[in-house]
Scaffold this motif. Structure first.
Motif, PDB file in Angstrom:
ATOM      1  N   GLU A   1       0.866  -1.025   0.015  1.00 33.19           N
ATOM      2  CA  GLU A   1       0.050   0.012  -0.136  1.00 33.19           C
ATOM      3  C   GLU A   1       0.682   1.134  -0.055  1.00 33.19           C
ATOM      4  OE1 GLU A   1      -3.857  -1.510   2.476  1.00 33.19           O
ATOM      5  OE2 GLU A   1      -2.130  -0.742   3.536  1.00 33.19           O
ATOM      6  N   ILE A   2       0.523   2.174  -0.737  1.00 33.30           N
ATOM      7  CA  ILE A   2       1.417   3.515  -0.886  1.00 33.30           C
ATOM      8  C   ILE A   2       0.576   4.534   0.300  1.00 33.30           C
ATOM      9  CG2 ILE A   2       1.691   5.508  -2.426  1.00 33.30           C
ATOM     10  CD1 ILE A   2       1.515   3.779  -4.661  1.00 33.30           C
ATOM     11  N   LEU A   3       1.451   4.707   1.422  1.00 38.90           N
ATOM     12  CA  LEU A   3       0.752   5.458   2.386  1.00 38.90           C
ATOM     13  C   LEU A   3       1.013   6.927   2.238  1.00 38.90           C
ATOM     14  CD1 LEU A   3       1.628   3.235   5.561  1.00 38.90           C
ATOM     15  CD2 LEU A   3      -0.112   3.244   3.977  1.00 38.90           C
ATOM     16  N   SER A   4       1.880   7.299   1.390  1.00 40.23           N
ATOM     17  CA  SER A   4       2.041   8.743   1.386  1.00 40.23           C
ATOM     18  C   SER A   4       2.826   8.888   0.003  1.00 40.23           C
ATOM     19  CB  SER A   4       2.999   9.235   2.383  1.00 40.23           C
ATOM     20  OG  SER A   4       3.254  10.420   2.381  1.00 40.23           O
ATOM     21  N   GLU A   5       2.693  10.057  -0.794  1.00 42.61           N
ATOM     22  CA  GLU A   5       3.476  10.387  -2.008  1.00 42.61           C
ATOM     23  C   GLU A   5       3.378  11.703  -2.059  1.00 42.61           C
ATOM     24  OE1 GLU A   5       1.053   8.536  -5.228  1.00 42.61           O
ATOM     25  OE2 GLU A   5      -0.572   8.469  -3.729  1.00 42.61           O
ATOM     26  N   SER A   6       4.198  12.426  -3.142  1.00 40.87           N
ATOM     27  CA  SER A   6       4.498  13.676  -3.455  1.00 40.87           C
ATOM     28  C   SER A   6       4.391  13.954  -4.781  1.00 40.87           C
ATOM     29  CB  SER A   6       5.843  14.194  -2.875  1.00 40.87           C
ATOM     30  OG  SER A   6       6.437  15.219  -3.500  1.00 40.87           O
ATOM     31  N   LYS A   7       3.917  15.048  -5.303  1.00 39.34           N
ATOM     32  CA  LYS A   7       3.905  15.475  -6.602  1.00 39.34           C
ATOM     33  C   LYS A   7       4.960  15.611  -7.334  1.00 39.34           C
ATOM     34  CE  LYS A   7       1.776  19.051  -9.738  1.00 39.34           C
ATOM     35  NZ  LYS A   7       0.954  20.346  -9.822  1.00 39.34           N
ATOM     36  N   GLU A   8       6.173  16.058  -6.580  1.00 42.92           N
ATOM     37  CA  GLU A   8       7.385  16.364  -6.931  1.00 42.92           C
ATOM     38  C   GLU A   8       8.244  15.191  -6.714  1.00 42.92           C
ATOM     39  OE1 GLU A   8       9.339  20.399  -6.690  1.00 42.92           O
ATOM     40  OE2 GLU A   8       7.616  20.679  -5.066  1.00 42.92           O
ATOM     41  N   ALA A   9       8.106  14.610  -5.527  1.00 43.83           N
ATOM     42  CA  ALA A   9       9.246  13.507  -5.054  1.00 43.83           C
ATOM     43  C   ALA A   9       8.506  12.177  -5.385  1.00 43.83           C
ATOM     44  CB  ALA A   9       9.507  13.614  -3.622  1.00 43.83           C
ATOM     45  N   GLY A  10       7.443  11.995  -5.780  1.00 44.12           N
ATOM     46  CA  GLY A  10       6.676  10.509  -6.064  1.00 44.12           C
ATOM     47  C   GLY A  10       6.582   9.764  -4.833  1.00 44.12           C
ATOM     48  N   VAL A  11       6.464   8.539  -4.994  1.00 41.56           N
ATOM     49  CA  VAL A  11       6.231   7.464  -4.028  1.00 41.56           C
ATOM     50  C   VAL A  11       7.225   7.763  -2.726  1.00 41.56           C
ATOM     51  CG1 VAL A  11       6.058   5.181  -3.239  1.00 41.56           C
ATOM     52  CG2 VAL A  11       5.122   6.016  -5.567  1.00 41.56           C
ATOM     53  N   PHE A  12       6.284   7.802  -1.437  1.00 42.14           N
ATOM     54  CA  PHE A  12       7.352   8.066  -0.431  1.00 42.14           C
ATOM     55  C   PHE A  12       7.231   7.163   0.653  1.00 42.14           C
ATOM     56  CE2 PHE A  12       7.770  10.715   3.821  1.00 42.14           C
ATOM     57  CZ  PHE A  12       9.140  10.440   3.989  1.00 42.14           C
TER      58      PHE A  12
END
Length: 320
Positions: A209-220
């Motif tokens: 599961e992808i819990l957090s991500e960023s528009k600039e940095a991608g998958v976090f």
């Protein structure tokens, strides 16, 4: 309760000076309590800096935490005094018959290499396999996260057009998740890497599961469903000056390097960098220790079972 580390470890004085409650091993051994056993596989070249950063956040908890520092046997770095390594570090052979409540695998400056070209890759694979039966929950950071996703789930890394370098805004996909509860809807985290993983590759794996991500940095932040494997592509543990030091280091070497994004006030490299991620780091590391480890790891540490033996619907006994 405090973190439990040897008084001679440099982090002891650093954390004590910051009014963080640190207990030396002699005093901790007199208390009738089972501390959480947390290991750190430190793949960073300047190991003392990485120790201080991670121990700072592992200390910010009411739980007593006993730390074991690990290094690879197949590759010994040259940026840390050998006396320090001999005194405070162990190799996996020294602990392979032990079990740990938690483990952190750090990043490493080897992104330019294919995984199989890394000198200690075979040893790291063995360690990552060992965690599945001997560690209740493992956090993998930056390159460590990419390496683990590749090894466990065949998720590739991709070279970026230019280095992702700075402090970026992220959003929280699961506000009530055990690992991310308490994070703001939007929060910040540092990144420093030349490679990435892609969202579509992670989404193909049903257990992730992808819990957090960023528009600039991608998958976090990525985690498996029972939170026994956690993958963080950035560096929440970084200090105020870590990106600054890296920037000037590369600049002095004549390397092509851009000013870290969203880091210096008005991009003034002579200004004091703004710390915008400390609260988020405290939340994530604190949640991991409390909810992903303490609340679920067996009280008898020898009862830790193989990773795949615990499904999302099968919760182990709560520690009290």
């Amino acid at each position: 309760m405090p973190i439990k580390i040897p008084k001679e470890l440099p982090a002891f004085d650093v954390l004590s000076s910051e009014n963080i409650f640190v207990m030396n091993t002699e005093r901790a051994d007199t208390q009738d309590i089972r501390a959480l056993k947390i290991a750190i596989l430190n793949l960073m070249p300047i190991k003392i800096q990485a120790e201080n950063q991670l121990l700072r956040y592992l200390s910010n908890t009411p739980l007593q935490v006993e730390i074991t520092l690990l290094q690879t046997k197949s590759y010994i770095g040259t940026h840390t005094p050998i006396e320090h390594l001999e005194k405070f570090y162990r190799c996996i052979d020294d602990v392979k018959n032990q079990k740990f409540d938690g483990l952190i695998i750090t990043g490493a400056p080897v992104e330019h290499l294919d995984f199989e070209e890394v000198e200690y890759w075979e040893e790291l694979k063995d360690i990552m396999d060992w965690t599945k039966s001997n560690v209740f929950s493992t956090i993998h950071i930056c390159w460590g996260a990419q390496a683990a996703l590749y090894h466990h789930y065949d998720i590739e890394k991709y070279i970026l057009d230019k280095k992702l370098f700075g402090v970026y805004k992220h959003w929280n996909n699961y506000a009530n998740d055990n690992l991310t509860r308490g994070l703001n809807d939007e929060f910040y985290a540092p990144h420093s890497r030349h490679t990435e993983i892609k969202r579509e590759d992670v989404e193909k794996v049903k257990d992730l599961e992808i819990l957090s991500e960023s528009k600039e940095a991608g998958v976090f932040i990525v985690a498996n469903k029972n939170r026994r494997q956690i993958f963080i592509t950035g560096h929440l543990e970084y200090d105020r000056d870590t990106l600054k030091d890296e920037y000037f280091r590369d600049l002095n070497k004549g390397l092509e390097i851009e000013i870290p994004k969203h880091y210096f006030n008005n991009d003034d490299i002579n200004s004091n960098p703004l710390v915008t991620w400390r609260e988020s780091a405290n939340v994530v590391f604190g949640n991991w220790l409390n909810y992903c480890v303490y609340q679920n790891t067996p009280y008898n540490i020898d009862d830790i079972s193989y990773l795949d033996d615990i499904s999302q619907s099968q919760k182990p006994k709560i520690r009290i």
